[in-house]
Design a protein around this motif. Structure first.
Motif, PDB file in Angstrom:
ATOM      1  N   GLY A 113       0.761  -1.211   0.073  1.00  0.00           N
ATOM      2  CA  GLY A 113       0.055  -0.034   0.025  1.00  0.00           C
ATOM      3  C   GLY A 113       1.010   1.307  -0.098  1.00  0.00           C
ATOM      4  N   ARG A 114       2.070   1.103   0.161  1.00  0.00           N
ATOM      5  CA  ARG A 114       3.075   2.429   0.549  1.00  0.00           C
ATOM      6  C   ARG A 114       3.721   3.034  -0.627  1.00  0.00           C
ATOM      7  NH1 ARG A 114      -0.715   2.704   4.240  1.00  0.00           N
ATOM      8  NH2 ARG A 114      -0.646   0.730   5.388  1.00  0.00           N
ATOM      9  N   PRO A 115       3.825   2.355  -1.963  1.00  0.00           N
ATOM     10  CA  PRO A 115       4.673   2.748  -2.954  1.00  0.00           C
ATOM     11  C   PRO A 115       4.748   4.326  -3.504  1.00  0.00           C
ATOM     12  CG  PRO A 115       2.876   1.553  -3.950  1.00  0.00           C
ATOM     13  CD  PRO A 115       2.822   1.371  -2.581  1.00  0.00           C
ATOM     14  N   ILE A 116       3.398   4.888  -3.174  1.00  0.00           N
ATOM     15  CA  ILE A 116       3.117   6.215  -3.437  1.00  0.00           C
ATOM     16  C   ILE A 116       4.204   6.998  -2.426  1.00  0.00           C
ATOM     17  CG2 ILE A 116       1.707   8.171  -3.799  1.00  0.00           C
ATOM     18  CD1 ILE A 116      -0.390   6.114  -5.189  1.00  0.00           C
ATOM     19  N   ALA A 117       4.131   6.648  -1.171  1.00  0.00           N
ATOM     20  CA  ALA A 117       4.635   7.408  -0.117  1.00  0.00           C
ATOM     21  C   ALA A 117       5.956   7.333  -0.296  1.00  0.00           C
ATOM     22  CB  ALA A 117       4.268   6.947   1.360  1.00  0.00           C
ATOM     23  N   PHE A 118       6.740   6.158  -0.704  1.00  0.00           N
ATOM     24  CA  PHE A 118       8.019   5.905  -0.890  1.00  0.00           C
ATOM     25  C   PHE A 118       8.530   6.601  -2.139  1.00  0.00           C
ATOM     26  CE2 PHE A 118       9.769   2.146   1.338  1.00  0.00           C
ATOM     27  CZ  PHE A 118       8.943   1.641   2.182  1.00  0.00           C
ATOM     28  N   GLY A 119       7.588   6.885  -3.122  1.00  0.00           N
ATOM     29  CA  GLY A 119       8.052   7.516  -4.324  1.00  0.00           C
ATOM     30  C   GLY A 119       8.171   8.903  -3.950  1.00  0.00           C
ATOM     31  N   THR A 120       7.220   9.087  -3.188  1.00  0.00           N
ATOM     32  CA  THR A 120       7.219  10.738  -3.126  1.00  0.00           C
ATOM     33  C   THR A 120       8.382  11.283  -2.358  1.00  0.00           C
ATOM     34  OG1 THR A 120       4.655  10.621  -2.706  1.00  0.00           O
ATOM     35  CG2 THR A 120       5.708  12.656  -1.643  1.00  0.00           C
ATOM     36  N   GLY A 121       9.097  10.507  -1.360  1.00  0.00           N
ATOM     37  CA  GLY A 121      10.189  11.010  -0.836  1.00  0.00           C
ATOM     38  C   GLY A 121      11.331  10.906  -1.558  1.00  0.00           C
ATOM     39  N   ALA A 122      11.235  10.016  -2.654  1.00  0.00           N
ATOM     40  CA  ALA A 122      12.368   9.704  -3.371  1.00  0.00           C
ATOM     41  C   ALA A 122      12.296  10.922  -4.472  1.00  0.00           C
ATOM     42  CB  ALA A 122      12.373   8.332  -4.236  1.00  0.00           C
ATOM     43  N   TYR A 123      11.292  11.233  -4.874  1.00  0.00           N
ATOM     44  CA  TYR A 123      11.234  12.360  -5.951  1.00  0.00           C
ATOM     45  C   TYR A 123      11.582  13.676  -5.343  1.00  0.00           C
ATOM     46  CZ  TYR A 123       9.351  16.286  -8.322  1.00  0.00           C
ATOM     47  OH  TYR A 123       9.456  17.507  -9.182  1.00  0.00           O
ATOM     48  N   LEU A 124      11.126  13.869  -4.014  1.00  0.00           N
ATOM     49  CA  LEU A 124      11.631  15.199  -3.413  1.00  0.00           C
ATOM     50  C   LEU A 124      12.943  15.281  -2.942  1.00  0.00           C
ATOM     51  CD1 LEU A 124       8.574  15.600  -0.720  1.00  0.00           C
ATOM     52  CD2 LEU A 124       8.811  17.068  -2.870  1.00  0.00           C
ATOM     53  N   ALA A 125      13.690  14.028  -2.726  1.00  0.00           N
ATOM     54  CA  ALA A 125      14.943  14.083  -2.595  1.00  0.00           C
ATOM     55  C   ALA A 125      15.924  14.084  -3.747  1.00  0.00           C
ATOM     56  CB  ALA A 125      15.405  12.889  -1.693  1.00  0.00           C
ATOM     57  N   ASN A 126      15.284  13.844  -4.897  1.00  0.00           N
ATOM     58  CA  ASN A 126      16.124  13.940  -6.208  1.00  0.00           C
ATOM     59  C   ASN A 126      15.090  14.246  -7.381  1.00  0.00           C
ATOM     60  OD1 ASN A 126      17.598  13.732  -8.542  1.00  0.00           O
ATOM     61  ND2 ASN A 126      18.500  11.714  -7.850  1.00  0.00           N
ATOM     62  N   LYS A 127      15.004  15.445  -7.624  1.00  0.00           N
ATOM     63  CA  LYS A 127      13.669  15.841  -8.544  1.00  0.00           C
ATOM     64  C   LYS A 127      14.069  15.446  -9.976  1.00  0.00           C
ATOM     65  CE  LYS A 127      11.498  19.152  -5.680  1.00  0.00           C
ATOM     66  NZ  LYS A 127      11.811  20.143  -4.740  1.00  0.00           N
ATOM     67  N   SER A 128      15.300  14.790 -10.135  1.00  0.00           N
ATOM     68  CA  SER A 128      15.772  14.687 -11.477  1.00  0.00           C
ATOM     69  C   SER A 128      15.221  13.172 -11.858  1.00  0.00           C
ATOM     70  CB  SER A 128      17.312  14.596 -11.705  1.00  0.00           C
ATOM     71  OG  SER A 128      17.915  13.530 -10.936  1.00  0.00           O
ATOM     72  N   LEU A 129      14.751  12.497 -10.676  1.00  0.00           N
ATOM     73  CA  LEU A 129      14.079  11.168 -10.837  1.00  0.00           C
ATOM     74  C   LEU A 129      12.676  11.254 -11.453  1.00  0.00           C
ATOM     75  CD1 LEU A 129      14.939   9.643  -7.661  1.00  0.00           C
ATOM     76  CD2 LEU A 129      16.332   9.166  -9.745  1.00  0.00           C
ATOM     77  N   LYS A 130      12.424  10.345 -12.514  1.00  0.00           N
ATOM     78  CA  LYS A 130      10.984  10.207 -12.765  1.00  0.00           C
ATOM     79  C   LYS A 130      10.402   8.865 -12.018  1.00  0.00           C
ATOM     80  CE  LYS A 130       7.075  10.263 -14.521  1.00  0.00           C
ATOM     81  NZ  LYS A 130       6.036  11.262 -14.201  1.00  0.00           N
ATOM     82  N   VAL A 131       9.634   9.101 -11.327  1.00  0.00           N
ATOM     83  CA  VAL A 131       8.971   8.183 -10.499  1.00  0.00           C
ATOM     84  C   VAL A 131       7.620   7.624 -10.919  1.00  0.00           C
ATOM     85  CG1 VAL A 131       8.065   7.611  -8.094  1.00  0.00           C
ATOM     86  CG2 VAL A 131       9.904   9.067  -8.165  1.00  0.00           C
TER      87      VAL A 131
END
Lengths: 253, 386
Positions: free
Chosen positions: A72-90
């Motif tokens: 149930g949590r992939p969006i929350a994980f992805g949100t954090g990853a994107y914010l920490a590196n905005k060059s990522l496409k999540v």
């Protein structure tokens, strides 16, 4: 699959674990094609997925960064990853139970927040990995392990759910509409904001078995009755529209 | 593998400040290089989040208020794998919600820092009142076997120092690290000295190395980040060194779990910290941590003045517990007394370490431990006659 796409797969992870007739393999191929159609750099992709059959589409099959998270949590994980590196496409790929039951809160808040995450929901209307229990997307008249006499609860219309929560790009297709699917996914991937693609995928092993759908042809015919092009659906009367869902690009703001 | 170590100037002007504990923890995080915070409002930890919103704006970093504490811990894990030094702050109910994510972080060896400003539980309990009821939960709250590191600050200075240190330990051992404060210390106002320079340890990274296994005896593998072309496979399922799911392979599972446990246990002597007061010659030895240790030290001072050979052993890390230091001091003591703001949680752990009875002075009234409470308990046990 075209040889030019093979470098984007971890070939040692194949064959996939998906059952025969499962739509997730088609979706797997569609995502690879859509990513390339959108011209994205595979080294800057992060595929996040939850728990369930659909979560195994990117992990471990895609040769990119993959994050197989909690249920149930992939969006929350992805949100954090994107914010920490905005060059990522999540890109989040997960099932209907993962994203709309246990993870429903993260889904609506991601839509509201409108960060440029693409969420691809593989909707097979059932919990496949755990053996065929009812999901929030299971039709009322469907039999599942936990609705053995049918008559379950009304299902979510996931596209309307995320629309209500503020999503700006929303589309829905079945895996039998592969060209349309690749097209809307490639648009979603470069959309500047939260995008949501609902992909209707047959589960012959559990949904088919419990609902006496004996062949993939029958499954396809059933889905064709339920999932109708939005322009055709608009022409139907209100009673004809009952229990039917529109397909196509539903919202593009 | 060993972390890389650099010494940097404190981004916050060095000097003496008068701060609240929650604020000091936020500043300690900033000095340690924290550049990601995901949180959810909860008493009595909200002040830390409010402080760090401004600090991250000032010094650079991302803040996000998530939809719940489950979202917070998950966002931190995603951010940590994207290269950030990530933290959150919470309290009992939020801490309980984070447990699944904490297990995931331990299993995927994700560095992150959680400051738990403990309040009186269980359940909603007394939201504005202190307690130390989460000190076993922090170690055992998620399912399965794993190890973490947990600090217990007793002053505002330690809120700063230990929060800063937590980032370094998280990076060095690739493990979630916890600052187990409580409302008393979190809302306490005291002087804090911010140093000129600080050490920052960074996770070991070696391109191409396996991220989930190592032959290095310290048991800490290389940790790359997303977006570096490493094609990372990260999963909360049992995985081999490359990250492939191995959910039916018993040898992969046992090797992984043992390494995760042993990388902390083998390093316990390097991680565990404690302080001893008046323990050269000691008959009555208090073992106390966090706010309770302040009351215990006050009692020790008074007993020494009255000629009683009392001393205090204060674990600064609760997990791993400074077992060796305690064993060497406790051998000469006749009585071991453990006052704590819960119903005797660490007293049992101390009994396990010492193999002898410990006199527990538990307190679950939603108040900070007072010296009078300890005195009254000593008198009730006929240990002192003052």
């Amino acid at each position: 699959m075209s040889r030019t796409l093979l470098p984007y797969l971890r070939l040692e992870a194949f064959p996939t674990p998906f059952c025969s007739g499962c739509g997730h393999g088609i979706l797997l191929g569609a995502v690879v094609r859509a990513v390339n159609k959108a011209g994205l750099d595979w080294n800057k992709l992060l595929f996040a997925s939850g728990i369930g059959c659909a979560a195994w589409i990117p992990s471990p099959h895609f040769a990119a960064d993959t994050l197989h998270t909690l249920h149930g949590r992939p969006i929350a994980f992805g949100t954090g990853a994107y914010l920490a590196n905005k060059s990522l496409k999540v890109i989040v790929i997960s099932g209907d139970g993962d994203l709309s039951a246990i993870g429903g809160n993260h889904l609506i808040h991601a839509a509201r927040r409108n960060l440029p995450l693409t969420v691809i929901c593989a909707n097979n209307s059932i919990y496949g990995m755990t053996g065929g229990q009812a999901a929030p997307t299971t039709p009322c008249d469907a039999f599942t392990q936990t609705t053995p006499w049918a008559g379950g609860e009304p299902p979510f219309d996931l596209c309307r759910l995320v629309e209500g929560a503020g999503a700006k790009y929303i589309a829905r297709h079945t895996v039998f509409q592969i060209r349309q699917l690749i097209n809307v996914m490639s648009k979603a991937l470069v959309f500047d904001g939260f995008s949501f693609i609902e992909v209707i995928s047959p589960c012959p092993t559990h949904f088919g078995k419990l609902n006496a759908i004996s062949s993939l042809g029958d499954f396809r015919a059933r889905l064709k009755e339920i999932y109708i092009d939005k322009r055709r659906l608009d022409k139907l009367t209100a009673s004809e529209r009952q229990n039917k869902f529109p397909t196509g690009e539903l919202t593009a703001l | 593998m060993r972390p890389t170590i650099e010494r940097v100037k404190s981004p916050i002007p060095p000097g003496n400040y008068f701060l609240m504990g929650d604020d000091a923890a936020a500043d300690g995080a900033i000095v340690a290089g924290c550049n990601f915070f995901a949180g959810y409002p909860i008493t009595p930890a909200s002040e830390l989040m409010v402080r760090i919103v401004h600090r991250l704006k000032e010094f650079g970093g991302e803040f996000i208020q998530m939809e719940d504490e489950i979202g917070s811990i998950c966002a931190m894990i995603g951010a940590s794998w994207a290269g950030a030094r990530a933290m959150t702050a919470t309290s009992g109910p939020g801490f309980s919600l984070m447990m699944e994510g904490i297990g995931y972080a331990a299993f995927t060896e994700t560095p992150l820092v959680v400051v738990d400003i403990q309040r009186a539980g269980p359940a909603t309990g007394q939201a504005t009142r202190p307690g130390s009821g989460d000190v076993l939960q922090v170690k055992y709250g998620s399912h399965g076997d794993y190890e973490i590191i947990a600090f217990s600050p007793w002053s505002v200075q330690e809120m700063f120092d230990l929060t800063a240190a937590a980032f370094n330990y998280a990076e060095a051992y690739r493990v979630p690290v916890f600052v187990m404060a409580d409302e008393s210390v979190g809302h306490l106002h005291e002087k804090v000295a911010i140093p000129d320079t600080v050490e920052r340890w960074r996770r070991p990274t070696q391109p191409g190395a396996q991220p989930f296994d190592t032959d290095d005896p310290d048991g800490v593998p290389s940790m790359p980040a997303f977006g570096q072309g490493e094609k990372l496979l990260i999963t909360g399922s049992t995985h081999n060194g490359l990250g492939f799911r191995k959910t039916q392979d018993s040898s992969v599972h046992s090797r992984l779990v043992k390494r995760l446990v042993q990388k902390i246990r083998n390093a316990a002597d390097n991680i565990a910290q404690s302080q001893a007061y008046y323990t050269e010659e000691v008959e009555i030895l208090f073992v106390a941590y966090g706010f309770s240790a302040r009351a215990a030290l006050n009692v020790v001072h008074n007993l020494r003045r009255a000629g009683v050979k009392a001393g205090l052993f204060r674990p600064i890390t609760l997990w791993p517990f400074p077992e060796k230091a305690l064993l060497s001091i406790a051998s000469q003591a006749r009585f071991i007394i453990a006052p704590e703001m819960n119903w005797g949680q660490m007293a049992r752990e101390i009994e396990r370490i010492l193999h002898r009875p410990v006199i527990s002075i538990p307190q679950v009234n939603g108040e900070g431990m007072k010296p009078e409470t300890i005195f009254a308990a000593l008198k009730a046990q006929s240990l002192v006659n003052l």
